[in-house]
Design an enzyme around this catalytic site. Sequence first.
Site, PDB file in Angstrom:
ATOM      1  N   GLU A 111     -35.713  27.871  20.420  1.00  0.00           N
ATOM      2  CA  GLU A 111     -35.487  28.362  21.790  1.00  0.00           C
ATOM      3  C   GLU A 111     -34.022  28.259  22.188  1.00  0.00           C
ATOM      4  O   GLU A 111     -33.477  29.156  22.844  1.00  0.00           O
ATOM      5  CB  GLU A 111     -36.299  27.546  22.807  1.00  0.00           C
ATOM      6  CG  GLU A 111     -37.795  27.506  22.565  1.00  0.00           C
ATOM      7  CD  GLU A 111     -38.209  26.278  21.748  1.00  0.00           C
ATOM      8  OE1 GLU A 111     -37.601  26.016  20.687  1.00  0.00           O
ATOM      9  OE2 GLU A 111     -39.153  25.591  22.170  1.00  0.00           O
ATOM     10  N   CYS A 137     -35.631  21.991  25.630  1.00  0.00           N
ATOM     11  CA  CYS A 137     -35.715  23.453  25.678  1.00  0.00           C
ATOM     12  C   CYS A 137     -36.278  23.928  27.007  1.00  0.00           C
ATOM     13  O   CYS A 137     -35.834  24.950  27.545  1.00  0.00           O
ATOM     14  CB  CYS A 137     -36.561  23.964  24.517  1.00  0.00           C
ATOM     15  SG  CYS A 137     -35.782  23.690  22.909  1.00  0.00           S
ATOM     16  N   CYS A 180     -40.106  21.725  23.977  1.00  0.00           N
ATOM     17  CA  CYS A 180     -39.841  20.305  24.274  1.00  0.00           C
ATOM     18  C   CYS A 180     -39.105  20.216  25.618  1.00  0.00           C
ATOM     19  O   CYS A 180     -38.697  21.228  26.181  1.00  0.00           O
ATOM     20  CB  CYS A 180     -39.012  19.694  23.144  1.00  0.00           C
ATOM     21  SG  CYS A 180     -37.253  20.097  23.242  1.00  0.00           S
ATOM     22  N   HIS A 237     -33.027  23.849  18.071  1.00  0.00           N
ATOM     23  CA  HIS A 237     -34.395  24.349  18.196  1.00  0.00           C
ATOM     24  C   HIS A 237     -34.349  25.875  18.354  1.00  0.00           C
ATOM     25  O   HIS A 237     -33.365  26.419  18.876  1.00  0.00           O
ATOM     26  CB  HIS A 237     -35.077  23.730  19.421  1.00  0.00           C
ATOM     27  CG  HIS A 237     -35.425  22.278  19.249  1.00  0.00           C
ATOM     28  ND1 HIS A 237     -36.244  21.603  20.121  1.00  0.00           N
ATOM     29  CD2 HIS A 237     -35.083  21.378  18.290  1.00  0.00           C
ATOM     30  CE1 HIS A 237     -36.374  20.346  19.713  1.00  0.00           C
ATOM     31  NE2 HIS A 237     -35.681  20.183  18.613  1.00  0.00           N
TER      32      HIS A 237
END
Lengths: 143, 143
Positions: free
Chosen positions: A49, A80, A77, A47
């Site tokens: 992040e 993260c 999410c 992801h």
Amino acid sequence: MDRALQQARLAAERGEVPIGAVIVGPDGLVLAEAGNQTEADRDPTAHAEMLAIRAATSRLVASRLIGCDLHVTLEPCPMCAQAISFARIRRVYYGASDPKGGGIEHGPRIFNQPTCHHRPEVYPGIGEREAGDLLRAFFRDRR
Amino acid sequence: MDRALQQARLAAERGEVPIGAVIVGPDGLVLAEAGNQTEADRDPTAHAEMLAIRAATSRLVASRLIGCDLHVTLEPCPMCAQAISFARIRRVYYGASDPKGGGIEHGPRIFNQPTCHHRPEVYPGIGEREAGDLLRAFFRDRR
């Protein structure tokens, strides 16, 4: 957030879900930026992040991003959000909310857990319209 | 779990919190194994499970670990639990429970969230004594 949106656009051009993240250091300069890369890397943890946190800690040669702020186009999410807490990020600015997959104001609300040891300040809705438009356009085109 | 415990011992020898993880493929062969590496990498996301998931998806050139099982010496944290769900891991076997940092039977109980789309089967307490002994010895020696 403009740079995070630009990372999201670049992700869309690569065929990735358009999400972008930027980490700004205490001096106001960009430390790291990344777009979602789960398809290219075939890595479900890639992801935006996570990639930005790893790039920033690597650049600072420090495992904690004290005084650093994260700008991301979509509500992080739970994975993260927990990584953001571990990294001791100071503030999180995010664009669109994610009722299905978010982990800050939705789902497990990671920062509200009593076992969460570091809670960043959270500012939702920054660049929300542009971030949401990018996601909606991406999923519409894929149908 | 013996190999996960061995990874935890190797982590302790490197000065890391002793946690180890092994991913076994549908054929019963080890796909990836890793020990906690947060200190060496100065990366707060370099938990044993994350490293093993990334290594396994990289080896399979697939973003999902369908039919694969994870053996880890400590209850996964919320970050790792969410990554386990994203990776579609079939079964999670873990050793010691972690009331302070765990994310499966403690804290946000990631797999019990209505927004969690894949829930692996979970088998706690496997090799619990050895895993707990390693952690206790490590923290005792650091005091």
